[in-house]
Design a protein around this motif. Structure first.
Motif, mmCIF file in Angstrom:
data_model
loop_
_atom_site.group_PDB
_atom_site.id
_atom_site.type_symbol
_atom_site.label_atom_id
_atom_site.label_comp_id
_atom_site.label_asym_id
_atom_site.label_seq_id
_atom_site.Cartn_x
_atom_site.Cartn_y
_atom_site.Cartn_z
ATOM 1 N N ALA A 6 40.827 31.782 40.636
ATOM 2 C CA ALA A 6 41.641 30.965 41.553
ATOM 3 C C ALA A 6 41.990 31.776 42.796
ATOM 4 O O ALA A 6 41.910 31.276 43.926
ATOM 5 C CB ALA A 6 42.908 30.470 40.862
ATOM 6 N N GLY A 7 42.363 33.035 42.609
ATOM 7 C CA GLY A 7 42.657 33.897 43.753
ATOM 8 C C GLY A 7 41.435 34.157 44.614
ATOM 9 O O GLY A 7 41.508 34.134 45.847
ATOM 10 N N THR A 8 40.299 34.370 43.982
ATOM 11 C CA THR A 8 39.057 34.613 44.715
ATOM 12 C C THR A 8 38.672 33.386 45.533
ATOM 13 O O THR A 8 38.318 33.502 46.707
ATOM 14 C CB THR A 8 37.923 34.983 43.735
ATOM 15 N N ARG A 9 38.753 32.203 44.923
ATOM 16 C CA ARG A 9 38.404 30.974 45.648
ATOM 17 C C ARG A 9 39.350 30.750 46.838
ATOM 18 O O ARG A 9 38.940 30.209 47.861
ATOM 19 C CB ARG A 9 38.444 29.762 44.713
ATOM 20 N N ALA A 10 40.599 31.167 46.705
ATOM 21 C CA ALA A 10 41.562 31.008 47.805
ATOM 22 C C ALA A 10 41.524 32.194 48.759
ATOM 23 O O ALA A 10 42.251 32.215 49.757
ATOM 24 C CB ALA A 10 42.976 30.842 47.243
ATOM 25 N N ALA A 11 40.683 33.175 48.469
ATOM 26 C CA ALA A 11 40.494 34.366 49.314
ATOM 27 C C ALA A 11 41.789 35.160 49.508
ATOM 28 O O ALA A 11 42.125 35.565 50.611
ATOM 29 C CB ALA A 11 39.889 33.975 50.660
ATOM 30 N N VAL A 12 42.505 35.383 48.388
ATOM 31 C CA VAL A 12 43.731 36.177 48.436
ATOM 32 C C VAL A 12 43.652 37.301 47.404
ATOM 33 O O VAL A 12 42.941 37.191 46.402
ATOM 34 C CB VAL A 12 44.992 35.320 48.167
ATOM 35 N N PRO A 13 44.410 38.376 47.621
ATOM 36 C CA PRO A 13 44.468 39.424 46.601
ATOM 37 C C PRO A 13 45.212 38.932 45.360
ATOM 38 O O PRO A 13 46.105 38.083 45.451
ATOM 39 C CB PRO A 13 45.237 40.562 47.280
ATOM 40 N N VAL A 14 44.811 39.473 44.206
ATOM 41 C CA VAL A 14 45.438 39.124 42.934
ATOM 42 C C VAL A 14 45.983 40.398 42.301
ATOM 43 O O VAL A 14 45.283 41.406 42.210
ATOM 44 C CB VAL A 14 44.426 38.461 41.972
ATOM 45 N N VAL A 15 47.247 40.346 41.898
ATOM 46 C CA VAL A 15 47.878 41.446 41.174
ATOM 47 C C VAL A 15 48.203 40.939 39.783
ATOM 48 O O VAL A 15 48.850 39.902 39.631
ATOM 49 C CB VAL A 15 49.169 41.920 41.884
ATOM 50 N N GLU A 16 47.732 41.651 38.768
ATOM 51 C CA GLU A 16 48.002 41.261 37.388
ATOM 52 C C GLU A 16 49.089 42.159 36.812
ATOM 53 O O GLU A 16 49.035 43.381 36.950
ATOM 54 C CB GLU A 16 46.744 41.383 36.542
ATOM 55 N N VAL A 17 50.069 41.529 36.159
ATOM 56 C CA VAL A 17 51.207 42.241 35.592
ATOM 57 C C VAL A 17 51.380 41.816 34.145
ATOM 58 O O VAL A 17 51.519 40.623 33.853
ATOM 59 C CB VAL A 17 52.514 41.920 36.368
ATOM 60 N N GLU A 18 51.383 42.780 33.252
ATOM 61 C CA GLU A 18 51.685 42.507 31.849
ATOM 62 C C GLU A 18 53.089 43.003 31.566
ATOM 63 O O GLU A 18 53.402 44.169 31.794
ATOM 64 C CB GLU A 18 50.684 43.206 30.930
ATOM 65 N N VAL A 19 53.931 42.106 31.089
ATOM 66 C CA VAL A 19 55.300 42.462 30.747
ATOM 67 C C VAL A 19 55.366 42.669 29.242
ATOM 68 O O VAL A 19 54.952 41.798 28.466
ATOM 69 C CB VAL A 19 56.294 41.362 31.192
#
Length: 177
Positions: free
Chosen positions: A88-101
């Motif tokens: 979804a982030g790639t298709r919207a051309a934005v950076p994605v940050v993944e956070v595991e809590v």
């Protein structure tokens, strides 16, 4: 930017996502809210399956295309769900940050699970045994881990904001706060 927050129930995901969204002016997209709305509509019963996530991906992409920062919060238990947020982030051309809590203190985690209150009407909350038995695949790529054990929510928020700032991914609203 898309900030994807995942982790087992009772680790502090929702609290962190709400605080971060308020601080940086982001949209907080919560899969529990989507799934409960589907159940209330009469179209499904718990567990809803992938439907809530699929709707979440579409909403996230829509908001991202409008130039909004999105914080997508869910258990996010499988690699396929994490990959779908990335897509979804790639298709919207934005950076994605993944956070595991996580909550590394089992006694604290158990207390959170057994004493938390319902904030979405009629949402069934898992008991401690259900949390322990939940399928939860290990994360297979680099991501930020925030351990909420023994700290207050503001400390967890500070860790997240520090990481976003250090990685250059901090939305402009956050640098002004």
């Amino acid at each position: 930017m898309l900030i994807v927050i995942g982790g087992l129930p009772g680790t502090g995901k929702t609290t962190l996502a709400r605080l971060a969204a308020a601080r940086i002016g982001a949209v907080h997209l919560r899969i529990d809210t989507i799934e409960q709305a589907i159940v209330r509509s009469g179209l499904a019963q718990h567990p809803v399956g992938p439907t809530g996530y699929v709707i979440g991906y579409a909403l996230a992409e829509e908001h991202l295309r409008q130039g909004l920062t999105v914080i997508a919060e869910s258990v996010n238990p499988m690699a396929v769900t994490r990959d779908s947020w990335q897509s979804a982030g790639t298709r919207a051309a934005v950076p994605v940050v993944e956070v595991e809590v996580i909550c590394s203190d089992p006694a604290e985690h158990r207390q959170r699970v057994t004493t938390r209150s319902i904030d979405i009407p009629d949402l069934p909350l898992p008991d401690w045994q259900q949390v322990l038995n939940r399928d939860y695949e290990p994360w297979n790529r680099e991501h930020l881990v925030i351990d909420t054990a023994g700290q207050d929510p503001q400390q967890s928020l500070a860790l997240l904001l520090h990481h976003l700032d250090r990685s250059g991914g901090m939305p402009t609203e956050a640098t002004e706060a």
